[in-house]
Design an enzyme around this catalytic site. Structure first.
Site, PDB file in Angstrom:
ATOM      1  N   GLU A 227       0.749  -1.176   0.047  1.00 46.90           N
ATOM      2  CA  GLU A 227       0.052  -0.028   0.046  1.00 46.90           C
ATOM      3  C   GLU A 227       0.952   1.251  -0.014  1.00 46.90           C
ATOM      4  O   GLU A 227       0.630   2.160   0.807  1.00 46.90           O
ATOM      5  CB  GLU A 227      -0.814   0.010   1.172  1.00 46.90           C
ATOM      6  CG  GLU A 227      -1.950  -1.268   1.011  1.00 46.90           C
ATOM      7  CD  GLU A 227      -3.324  -1.257   1.961  1.00 46.90           C
ATOM      8  OE1 GLU A 227      -3.383  -0.340   2.757  1.00 46.90           O
ATOM      9  OE2 GLU A 227      -4.268  -1.819   1.861  1.00 46.90           O
ATOM     10  N   GLU A 351      -4.863  -8.579  -0.447  1.00 46.29           N
ATOM     11  CA  GLU A 351      -5.573  -8.563   0.527  1.00 46.29           C
ATOM     12  C   GLU A 351      -7.078  -8.489   0.268  1.00 46.29           C
ATOM     13  O   GLU A 351      -7.482  -7.641  -0.803  1.00 46.29           O
ATOM     14  CB  GLU A 351      -5.448  -7.067   1.169  1.00 46.29           C
ATOM     15  CG  GLU A 351      -3.931  -7.267   1.951  1.00 46.29           C
ATOM     16  CD  GLU A 351      -3.690  -5.945   2.889  1.00 46.29           C
ATOM     17  OE1 GLU A 351      -4.698  -5.411   3.401  1.00 46.29           O
ATOM     18  OE2 GLU A 351      -2.545  -5.776   2.955  1.00 46.29           O
TER      19      GLU A 351
HETATM   20  O1  AHR Z   1      -5.411  -6.063   6.476  1.00 48.41           O
HETATM   21  C1  AHR Z   1      -5.325  -5.073   7.408  1.00 48.41           C
HETATM   22  C2  AHR Z   1      -4.629  -3.868   6.821  1.00 48.41           C
HETATM   23  O2  AHR Z   1      -5.415  -3.349   5.580  1.00 48.41           O
HETATM   24  C3  AHR Z   1      -3.194  -4.042   6.101  1.00 48.41           C
HETATM   25  O3  AHR Z   1      -2.371  -3.679   7.266  1.00 48.41           O
HETATM   26  C4  AHR Z   1      -3.244  -2.775   5.153  1.00 48.41           C
HETATM   27  O4  AHR Z   1      -2.349  -3.537   4.124  1.00 48.41           O
HETATM   28  C5  AHR Z   1      -4.753  -2.700   4.678  1.00 48.41           C
HETATM   29  O5  AHR Z   1      -4.929  -1.409   4.745  1.00 48.41           O
END
Ligand code: AHR
Length: 547
Positions: A227, A351
């Site tokens: 991110e 994710e």
């Molecule tokens: O999964 C939780 C968080 O969500 C992670 O650390 C991040 O990459 C995303 O914003």
């Protein structure tokens, strides 16, 4: 935790993806027709309303094999966040909880059953402030740090590189390591890779040996930042692309093993990020990531919604947002196709999952949430979407494995339960490395108020033994649906099945009732002349095996 820029996507186009008659997207007008049109825009003729779909119809093209469904689509994510690592995986060797070298035996046994193919670690946002050298050597000598993203708690670094790779070995998963680009140096990243993978008589390989590991590990997947548009450094795509190219240059392949390099990708519908990354750094990457979370409310500000206390409107909205994954993957893939028509670069959805308000009374920074039948449906439809995009989606990692967000497993000290989402991963193991079978699906609508989504979601594959597996989800919580299926190029002989459902939308497992939601044998199907017909119970995930 950073506030995400969630962009609402018009749902109408999602309904049209991969669907049949009754949902064909209106063709764009030619520029000439637009220029010559004498009709003022507001009075332009509208396309005729889509005919109402009254029956389901599924055609599986068993004679047209598609891409291989990478087992890595069923991957997981574990972050130093709340009780994912500490308590969930790691209890330490002196714990009364049965463990092997500090890692919980009950958790390992449960995860082996679902054949976790790949595990991402150490973050998430945590990865860009993690300094790996703090996590090696005698545990009591390891320096502590503050986990600034997740509750501001002290991280003692007792779970580090050796412990993570031991855990991967114990569950049989391939490691996917996220490198620190946000606050780490090029040298630090370069040395971590040398430490883990080099067999040379070199400083880092010798340091590893001093720490008790003679043989190098295989690290098949390595990410350069997480991110980076947000918690990983608030970079522009141009700046990140240059940094990716620089850091990646110093990640070396040792011993003939090639590391698959994953660049930080976009969130949600940030298509410009994908465009710039493909254009400026496409030549150096093997994979490009994508993050998309499902929120009942659809926005990051204010309340997201409870994991267990919800009504049908919340059920509908959550599944509607989960379905948006199809449009997001389709559009990012289309951009990647421009630069990589041969589809060599994988889209890595590292994710995804449902994100609710934390359970009342728990630390807001720990992201601990219960997991209900609704989450099983989120998992079922999302995995169907990934299967159907197997030509581009080469890995996905649900967030997260244990005690955080849409977890497979919940623990409380010595207690443990698996969740409804876990069972979907269990049922779907049949698709691992199987060949996708293309399909046409015409679904009836599930309507709530004035909004509709398709009631049925599906994907199908053929495994190496020649068996066909079909995952079917019925999103309607009130009505069963009949799905006639035509199998083109194959004949249904024997069929068997499993179903995951429950009487209540919010049915879930607790430590006192760990078996409340679990799969049962399913036999509501009949072989027909051209395939089979099945009736899916309301709010269910069904997996059929056709021999
Ligand atoms: O999964 C939780 C968080 O969500 C992670 O650390 C991040 O990459 C995303 O914003």
């Amino acid at each position: 935790m950073n506030i995400k820029s969630f962009v609402a996507i018009p749902i109408v186009s999602v309904l049209c993806l991969g669907l049949w008659a009754g949902c064909s997207s209106p063709k764009p007008k030619s520029p000439v027709a637009q220029a010559q049109s004498p009709v003022p825009p507001q009075a332009q003729p509208q396309p005729p309303p889509s005919p109402l779909v009254k029956t389901n119809r599924l055609v599986i093209h068993a004679d047209q094999p598609g891409a291989e469904i990478s087992r890595n689509i069923y991957g997981q994510f574990s972050e130093h966040l709340g009780h994912c690592i500490y308590g969930g995986i790691w209890v330490g060797e002196d714990s009364p909880i049965p463990n092997t070298r500090g890692i919980r035996n009950d958790v390992v046994a449960a995860l082996k059953k679902i054949q976790v193919p790949v595990l991402r670690w150490p973050g998430g946002c945590f990865a860009d402030e993690y300094h790996w050298m703090d996590g090696i050597g005698t545990p009591t000598n390891r320096p502590s740090m503050i986990n600034t993203h997740w509750g501001g708690v002290v991280e003692n670094n007792h779970f580090g590189t050796h412990e993570f790779l031991d855990f991967c070995d114990q569950i049989g998963a391939a490691p996917y390591v996220s490198g620190n680009l946000g606050s780490g140096t090029v040298q630090e990243m370069m040395e971590w890779v040398e430490y883990m993978t080099s067999d040379a008589d070199s400083p880092m390989a010798n340091l590893r040996r001093q720490n008790g590991r003679e043989q190098p590990w295989k690290i098949p997947y390595f990410a350069v930042g997480n991110e980076s548009w947000g918690c990983g450094g608030n970079m522009t795509p141009e700046f990140y692309a240059d940094n990716f190219r620089r850091y990646d240059t110093f990640i070396k392949n040792y011993g003939g093993d090639k590391i698959y390099r994953i660049a930080c990708g976009a969130s949600d519908s940030n298509y410009n990020w994908t465009e710039v990354l493909m254009k400026n750094a496409g030549r150096q990457m093997n994979g490009l990531s994508l993050h998309y979370y499902t929120l009942p409310s659809g926005h990051w500000s204010g309340k997201k919604g409870s994991a267990t206390e919800f009504n049908e409107a919340d059920w509908f909205n959550t599944l509607q947002h989960a379905l948006v994954m199809d449009e997001i993957v389709t559009k990012h893939s289309a951009i990647m196709d421009k630069y990589d028509p041969q589809k060599k670069i994988g889209l890595i959805v590292d994710e995804w999952g449902a994100w609710y308000d934390v359970e009342p009374g728990t630390n807001p920074g720990f992201l601990y949430q219960q997991n209900t039948l609704r989450d099983a449906l989120v998992a079922g439809v999302t995995l169907n979407i990934f299967n159907n995009h197997a030509d581009r989606v080469k890995m996905a990692n649900i967030a997260q494995m244990i005690n955080v967000l849409q977890a497979m497993i919940l623990t409380d000290n010595e207690k443990m339960t698996v969740t409804p989402s876990y069972w979907v991963f269990d049922m779907d193991t049949v698709h691992h490395d199987a060949t996708l079978l293309p399909m046409d699906l015409q679904s009836v609508d599930y309507a709530f108020g004035d909004k509709t989504i398709p009631a049925v979601s599906a994907s199908a594959s053929r495994d190496q033994a020649g068996k066909i597996h079909v995952t079917l989800c019925n999103l309607n919580p009130n009505q069963s649906v009949e799905v006639p299926c035509e199998l083109q190029g194959a004949k249904a002989g024997k069929i068997s099945g499993r179903v995951l459902t429950a009487p209540e939308m919010n049915a879930h497992n607790t430590f006192d009732r760990p078996d409340h939601v679990k799969p049962a044998e399913f036999n509501t199907f009949k072989v027909t002349d051209d395939g089979f017909i099945t009736t899916l119970p309301a709010k269910s995930v069904v997996v059929l095996e056709v021999e």
